[in-house]
Design an enzyme around this catalytic site. Structure first.
Site, mmCIF file in Angstrom:
data_model
loop_
_atom_site.group_PDB
_atom_site.id
_atom_site.type_symbol
_atom_site.label_atom_id
_atom_site.label_comp_id
_atom_site.label_asym_id
_atom_site.label_seq_id
_atom_site.Cartn_x
_atom_site.Cartn_y
_atom_site.Cartn_z
ATOM 1 N N HIS A 157 0.812 -1.224 0.000
ATOM 2 C CA HIS A 157 0.000 0.000 0.000
ATOM 3 C C HIS A 157 0.841 1.267 0.000
ATOM 4 O O HIS A 157 0.333 2.345 -0.255
ATOM 5 C CB HIS A 157 -0.926 -0.002 1.228
ATOM 6 C CG HIS A 157 -2.035 -1.005 1.101
ATOM 7 N ND1 HIS A 157 -3.324 -0.655 0.799
ATOM 8 C CD2 HIS A 157 -2.029 -2.357 1.186
ATOM 9 C CE1 HIS A 157 -4.083 -1.745 0.731
ATOM 10 N NE2 HIS A 157 -3.316 -2.788 0.973
ATOM 11 N N ASP A 365 3.391 9.329 -0.697
ATOM 12 C CA ASP A 365 2.191 8.607 -0.295
ATOM 13 C C ASP A 365 1.940 7.501 -1.312
ATOM 14 O O ASP A 365 1.982 7.776 -2.525
ATOM 15 C CB ASP A 365 0.991 9.569 -0.280
ATOM 16 C CG ASP A 365 -0.003 9.241 0.820
ATOM 17 O OD1 ASP A 365 -0.060 8.063 1.216
ATOM 18 O OD2 ASP A 365 -0.726 10.154 1.263
HETATM 19 P P1 ADQ Z 1 -3.081 6.026 4.949
HETATM 20 O O1 ADQ Z 1 -1.661 6.461 5.151
HETATM 21 O O2 ADQ Z 1 -3.864 5.796 6.165
HETATM 22 O O3 ADQ Z 1 -3.167 4.749 4.025
HETATM 23 P P2 ADQ Z 1 -4.964 7.509 3.092
HETATM 24 O O4 ADQ Z 1 -4.927 6.792 1.808
HETATM 25 O O5 ADQ Z 1 -5.073 8.986 2.939
HETATM 26 O O6 ADQ Z 1 -3.706 7.243 4.037
HETATM 27 O O7 ADQ Z 1 -6.219 7.030 3.910
HETATM 28 C C1 ADQ Z 1 -6.632 7.635 5.097
HETATM 29 C C2 ADQ Z 1 -8.057 7.223 5.394
HETATM 30 O O8 ADQ Z 1 -8.342 7.549 6.755
HETATM 31 C C3 ADQ Z 1 -9.067 7.929 4.518
HETATM 32 O O9 ADQ Z 1 -10.093 7.037 4.177
HETATM 33 C C4 ADQ Z 1 -9.575 9.045 5.436
HETATM 34 O O10 ADQ Z 1 -10.917 9.404 5.215
HETATM 35 C C5 ADQ Z 1 -9.430 8.432 6.800
HETATM 36 N N1 ADQ Z 1 -9.166 9.510 7.778
HETATM 37 C C6 ADQ Z 1 -8.112 10.310 7.841
HETATM 38 N N2 ADQ Z 1 -8.242 11.197 8.843
HETATM 39 C C7 ADQ Z 1 -9.419 10.962 9.422
HETATM 40 C C8 ADQ Z 1 -10.161 11.540 10.509
HETATM 41 N N3 ADQ Z 1 -9.725 12.561 11.228
HETATM 42 N N4 ADQ Z 1 -11.336 11.006 10.814
HETATM 43 C C9 ADQ Z 1 -11.799 9.988 10.100
HETATM 44 N N5 ADQ Z 1 -11.176 9.396 9.078
HETATM 45 C C10 ADQ Z 1 -10.001 9.869 8.740
HETATM 46 C C11 ADQ Z 1 -2.237 3.826 3.433
HETATM 47 C C12 ADQ Z 1 -1.210 4.467 2.488
HETATM 48 C C13 ADQ Z 1 -1.923 5.298 1.434
HETATM 49 C C14 ADQ Z 1 -2.922 4.425 0.684
HETATM 50 C C15 ADQ Z 1 -3.805 3.661 1.633
HETATM 51 C C16 ADQ Z 1 -4.641 2.619 0.912
HETATM 52 O O11 ADQ Z 1 -0.291 5.274 3.222
HETATM 53 O O12 ADQ Z 1 -0.998 5.866 0.519
HETATM 54 O O13 ADQ Z 1 -3.740 5.245 -0.133
HETATM 55 O O14 ADQ Z 1 -3.043 2.962 2.612
HETATM 56 O O15 ADQ Z 1 -3.857 1.804 0.083
#
Ligand code: ADQ
Length: 468
Positions: A157, A365
């Protein structure tokens, strides 16, 4: 095909009802498994004084989970250690933050062995196994050593770093060799796949068998890019929910006559929060006439608090947000709101929908799902503008966003000015193209294309033939 067995470090099936927040990976896997007869295996999130391999089985929202407790030392060495202090910083190009400690590597190997020993008895001959993320790279090797011959796939990921970065990891060859016990290794983008192939060619004397198949360590391995998506239809439905509408109204009420700029990220040094804060500060400095026209909201729930680097960045962000408000706030107005709590997904949908600008500027990311959620939550007739880091995997698909170098404070400040000044026709044109892509390349498409690639050839016919 038999069942789909998904394996990840944490297991957190959601009910799909909006519910409490989960990370990107958990959100995607929950959605991917929902319409599948499958099992989700991983750590329970609990510790036990002595590892027993006792399984906890439950079914939530149509997904059966099988979880196991780990020892405190496992958490220290495997999770906080090798996964989050070694691999995470290194794979996000933060060699300065990466800790190389032999005990971490041993803990990582031990937990992967324990996972394999606990999982192996659950596996039936026709099952396919899909392992997720950097915590579990050696899992296939451990399963193979227990005689498991099923098809096993791996999906990373996070980014796969450039060859010159990867070789900073002690025993990097051993880690990569273990990847050749999978049948298929998937990456978020073609760029990460190429970086992996380059490593294999340069460090492991590997060769290309054909596009999408490399050979090294006496084995051939299928590789491919499978960009992850969100459950766009579900998120669109959520934007119309009562909770989303309420939050939308609330945000609109506190930004009357102003434009809302929003950022939503786990509090992580890879997300570029410091640079983003300074970019917003620069925008305010350079555009005095705009100061009272905007408000920025950054939502950043704390994560991985046991790791020092996360405690440190938290302190720096607190200071920066104080500095920005100290510099610009007036008795009746403050430009910056910084909150560290989690929100329900439907509430987040409402917040995104009320924003004129989504500011998504990670330094690195794997993909970034927030960018995709922001797009789905927009009003098609008056959509907001997405500013996206070119170093997020999502930038490869989301070319109609305003792409920026997140390290450049100037570029972030200029993009903010441009987004806020953008006329409606251009906003709609950009948004339509982005929305079509996010709706089409959703989490189901991701799952289906990966599973199709993993099950492409018959397992028994293929595996022995690959030994060279
Ligand atoms: P993450 O590093 O966790 O994922 P991201 O892809 O942005 O990063 O996902 C974050 C998720 O958490 C989103 O669905 C978002 O809505 C949720 N989230 C963030 N802050 C929040 C809050 N305050 N309250 C509720 N929900 C919140 C890892 C990798 C990424 C990759 C994903 C999936 O680092 O690059 O996209 O896995 O493969």
């Amino acid at each position: 095909m038999g069942r789909l067995i998904v394996v990840s470090n944490r297991v957190s099936p959601s009910t799909g009802e909006g519910g409490e927040s989960v990370g990107g990976l958990a959100m995607a896997l929950s959605a991917a498994l929902r319409q599948y007869s499958g099992v989700w295996f991983g750590w329970s999130g609990k510790t036990t004084p002595e590892f027993t391999g006792q399984l906890h089985i439950e079914t939530i929202g149509g997904v059966t989970s099988a979880t196991v407790d780990l020892e405190e030392i496992d958490l220290e060495e495997y999770y906080n250690g090798y996964a989050n202090k070694t691999l995470w910083p290194l794979f996000h190009y933060r060699i300065d933050l990466a800790a190389f400690d032999r005990a971490f590597g041993e803990g990582y190997g031990r937990v992967n062995r324990r996972f394999a020993q606990t999982l192996a008895p659950l596996i039936e001959p026709d099952d396919i196994i899909w392992v997720h993320d950097y915590h579990l790279i050696p899992l296939a090797r451990e399963l193979r050593s227990l005689g498991i011959r099923n098809r096993i796939g791996f999906f990373l990921h996070i980014p796969w770093p450039a060859h010159q970065v990867m070789i900073n990891l002690p025993r990097h060859r051993q880690l990569v060799e273990a990847m050749f016990d999978y049948d298929l290794v998937g990456f978020q983008t073609a760029e990460y796949q190429q970086a992996f192939e380059e490593y294999v060619f340069n460090e492991a004397d590997g060769a290309m068998v054909r596009p999408g198949c490399v050979r090294a360590f006496g084995r051939a391995l299928e590789v491919g890019a499978f960009p992850i998506g969100i459950d766009a239809a579900d998120f669109a439905r959520m934007t119309k929910s009562a909770k989303a509408r309420r939050m939308h109204n609330l945000m609109s009420a506190c930004t009357v006559f102003r434009h809302l700029i929003v950022g939503v990220d786990r509090l992580d040094y890879s997300k570029g929060l410091e640079e983003r804060f300074i970019g917003f500060e620069r925008f305010l400095q350079q555009n005095p006439d705009q100061r009272r026209e905007v408000m920025m909201l950054q939502i950043a729930p704390v994560s991985r608090e046991a790791v020092e680097a996360y405690q440190e960045i938290r302190g720096r962000l607190d200071a920066l947000s104080g500095r920005i408000n100290g510099e610009f706030a007036d008795v009746d107005w403050a430009p910056f709101r910084y909150v560290n709590r989690n929100y329900r997904r439907d509430e987040l949908a409402g917040i995104y929908g009320a924003a004129r600008v989504g500011l998504v500027t990670p330094l690195r990311d794997g993909m970034n799902l927030v960018a995709k959620e922001f797009v789905v939550a927009q009003n098609p007739e008056d959509p907001g503008v997405l500013i996206l880091s070119r170093f997020a995997g999502a930038a490869h698909q989301m070319q109609e966003a305003l792409l920026v170098n997140p390290n450049s404070v100037e570029e972030v400040a200029d993009a903010l000015a441009r987004a806020l000044a953008m006329d409606k026709a251009e906003r709609i044109e950009r948004w339509q193209a982005l929305f079509e892509g996010v709706a089409r390349d959703d989490v189901t498409a991701w799952r289906d294309s990966y599973v199709a690639a993993l099950t492409k050839n018959d397992r028994e016919a293929r595996r022995p033939a690959l030994v060279v």
